[in-house]
Design a protein around this motif. Structure first.
Motif, mmCIF file in Angstrom:
data_model
loop_
_atom_site.group_PDB
_atom_site.id
_atom_site.type_symbol
_atom_site.label_atom_id
_atom_site.label_comp_id
_atom_site.label_asym_id
_atom_site.label_seq_id
_atom_site.Cartn_x
_atom_site.Cartn_y
_atom_site.Cartn_z
ATOM 1 N N GLY A 1 0.796 -1.218 0.000
ATOM 2 C CA GLY A 1 0.000 0.000 0.000
ATOM 3 C C GLY A 1 0.831 1.272 0.000
ATOM 4 O O GLY A 1 0.314 2.353 -0.262
ATOM 5 N N VAL A 2 2.117 1.172 0.293
ATOM 6 C CA VAL A 2 2.987 2.358 0.336
ATOM 7 C C VAL A 2 3.230 2.840 -1.086
ATOM 8 O O VAL A 2 3.629 2.072 -1.960
ATOM 9 C CB VAL A 2 4.322 2.011 1.031
ATOM 10 N N GLU A 3 2.986 4.131 -1.322
ATOM 11 C CA GLU A 3 3.228 4.699 -2.654
ATOM 12 C C GLU A 3 4.696 5.077 -2.787
ATOM 13 O O GLU A 3 5.253 5.744 -1.927
ATOM 14 C CB GLU A 3 2.356 5.935 -2.875
ATOM 15 N N ARG A 4 5.282 4.627 -3.864
ATOM 16 C CA ARG A 4 6.692 4.931 -4.108
ATOM 17 C C ARG A 4 6.802 6.083 -5.096
ATOM 18 O O ARG A 4 5.960 6.253 -5.967
ATOM 19 C CB ARG A 4 7.385 3.690 -4.659
ATOM 20 N N LYS A 5 7.855 6.868 -4.954
ATOM 21 C CA LYS A 5 8.087 7.975 -5.868
ATOM 22 C C LYS A 5 8.486 7.436 -7.235
ATOM 23 O O LYS A 5 9.206 6.458 -7.340
ATOM 24 C CB LYS A 5 9.190 8.887 -5.344
ATOM 25 N N ALA A 6 8.008 8.098 -8.279
ATOM 26 C CA ALA A 6 8.351 7.688 -9.640
ATOM 27 C C ALA A 6 9.799 8.050 -9.936
ATOM 28 O O ALA A 6 10.288 9.108 -9.542
ATOM 29 C CB ALA A 6 7.432 8.374 -10.637
ATOM 30 N N SER A 7 10.491 7.164 -10.622
ATOM 31 C CA SER A 7 11.875 7.441 -10.978
ATOM 32 C C SER A 7 11.926 8.298 -12.239
ATOM 33 O O SER A 7 10.991 8.341 -13.025
ATOM 34 C CB SER A 7 12.637 6.127 -11.203
ATOM 35 N N ARG A 8 13.028 8.982 -12.424
ATOM 36 C CA ARG A 8 13.199 9.830 -13.596
ATOM 37 C C ARG A 8 13.393 8.966 -14.824
ATOM 38 O O ARG A 8 13.992 7.899 -14.759
ATOM 39 C CB ARG A 8 14.420 10.732 -13.409
ATOM 40 N N PRO A 9 12.905 9.418 -15.985
ATOM 41 C CA PRO A 9 13.112 8.629 -17.207
ATOM 42 C C PRO A 9 14.593 8.590 -17.576
ATOM 43 O O PRO A 9 15.346 9.532 -17.317
ATOM 44 C CB PRO A 9 12.301 9.368 -18.268
ATOM 45 N N SER A 10 15.023 7.495 -18.175
ATOM 46 C CA SER A 10 16.430 7.346 -18.524
ATOM 47 C C SER A 10 16.822 8.202 -19.723
ATOM 48 O O SER A 10 17.984 8.495 -19.929
ATOM 49 C CB SER A 10 16.745 5.875 -18.812
ATOM 50 N N SER A 11 15.836 8.601 -20.544
ATOM 51 C CA SER A 11 16.120 9.476 -21.681
ATOM 52 C C SER A 11 14.987 10.487 -21.823
ATOM 53 O O SER A 11 13.908 10.298 -21.282
ATOM 54 C CB SER A 11 16.254 8.657 -22.967
ATOM 55 N N ASN A 12 15.244 11.536 -22.560
ATOM 56 C CA ASN A 12 14.217 12.552 -22.780
ATOM 57 C C ASN A 12 13.172 12.027 -23.758
ATOM 58 O O ASN A 12 13.524 11.478 -24.807
ATOM 59 C CB ASN A 12 14.840 13.837 -23.343
ATOM 60 N N PRO A 13 11.894 12.181 -23.442
ATOM 61 C CA PRO A 13 10.873 11.716 -24.378
ATOM 62 C C PRO A 13 10.871 12.566 -25.643
ATOM 63 O O PRO A 13 11.143 13.768 -25.609
ATOM 64 C CB PRO A 13 9.570 11.873 -23.605
ATOM 65 N N SER A 14 10.598 11.934 -26.765
ATOM 66 C CA SER A 14 10.583 12.673 -28.022
ATOM 67 C C SER A 14 9.296 13.496 -28.108
ATOM 68 O O SER A 14 8.252 13.094 -27.612
ATOM 69 C CB SER A 14 10.667 11.720 -29.208
ATOM 70 N N CYS A 15 9.397 14.634 -28.733
ATOM 71 C CA CYS A 15 8.230 15.486 -28.862
ATOM 72 C C CYS A 15 7.456 15.120 -30.133
ATOM 73 O O CYS A 15 8.004 14.533 -31.056
ATOM 74 C CB CYS A 15 8.624 16.952 -28.874
ATOM 75 N N ASN A 16 6.195 15.465 -30.153
ATOM 76 C CA ASN A 16 5.332 15.144 -31.275
ATOM 77 C C ASN A 16 5.606 16.124 -32.416
ATOM 78 O O ASN A 16 5.495 17.333 -32.242
ATOM 79 C CB ASN A 16 3.869 15.232 -30.832
ATOM 80 N N PRO A 17 5.957 15.651 -33.618
ATOM 81 C CA PRO A 17 6.248 16.565 -34.723
ATOM 82 C C PRO A 17 4.976 17.156 -35.356
ATOM 83 O O PRO A 17 5.066 18.064 -36.158
ATOM 84 C CB PRO A 17 6.998 15.688 -35.727
ATOM 85 N N TYR A 18 3.813 16.669 -34.984
ATOM 86 C CA TYR A 18 2.557 17.126 -35.576
ATOM 87 C C TYR A 18 1.831 18.058 -34.620
ATOM 88 O O TYR A 18 1.897 17.914 -33.410
ATOM 89 C CB TYR A 18 1.660 15.931 -35.915
ATOM 90 N N GLU A 19 1.130 19.023 -35.192
ATOM 91 C CA GLU A 19 0.384 19.964 -34.358
ATOM 92 C C GLU A 19 -0.819 19.291 -33.713
ATOM 93 O O GLU A 19 -1.207 19.615 -32.601
ATOM 94 C CB GLU A 19 -0.072 21.161 -35.189
ATOM 95 N N SER A 20 -1.444 18.381 -34.423
ATOM 96 C CA SER A 20 -2.569 17.638 -33.865
ATOM 97 C C SER A 20 -2.440 16.176 -34.267
ATOM 98 O O SER A 20 -1.741 15.840 -35.214
ATOM 99 C CB SER A 20 -3.895 18.211 -34.370
ATOM 100 N N ALA A 21 -3.101 15.324 -33.549
ATOM 101 C CA ALA A 21 -2.994 13.894 -33.820
ATOM 102 C C ALA A 21 -4.167 13.436 -34.675
ATOM 103 O O ALA A 21 -5.177 14.109 -34.794
ATOM 104 C CB ALA A 21 -2.981 13.130 -32.504
#
Length: 66
Positions: A25-45
């Motif tokens: 039941g103990v909530e653990r802190k989320a770890s940092r991502p190992s790499s930067n997430p890529s951004c979406n090249p499109y204005e809308s999906a």
């Protein structure tokens, strides 16, 4: 004597169960991502459901879901 052993094991089982319930039941802190997430090249999906059909005579349809 046998009743004491069964009673002791049942108390031990309850204590172990409560300890496990607390640990899960103990909530653990989320770890940092190992790499930067890529951004979406499109204005809308584009969101769509459908079936892709093969142009080949023996091809099968493939279901696509978002």
């Amino acid at each position: 004597m046998r009743n004491k052993i069964i009673f002791g094991l049942s108390i031990l089982g309850v204590l172990v169960g409560l300890g496990r319930a607390y640990l899960f039941g103990v909530e653990r802190k989320a770890s940092r991502p190992s790499s930067n997430p890529s951004c979406n090249p499109y204005e809308s999906a584009i969101y769509a459901n459908g079936i892709i059909e093969s142009e080949q005579a023996s091809g099968e349809g493939i279901n696509i879901y978002p």
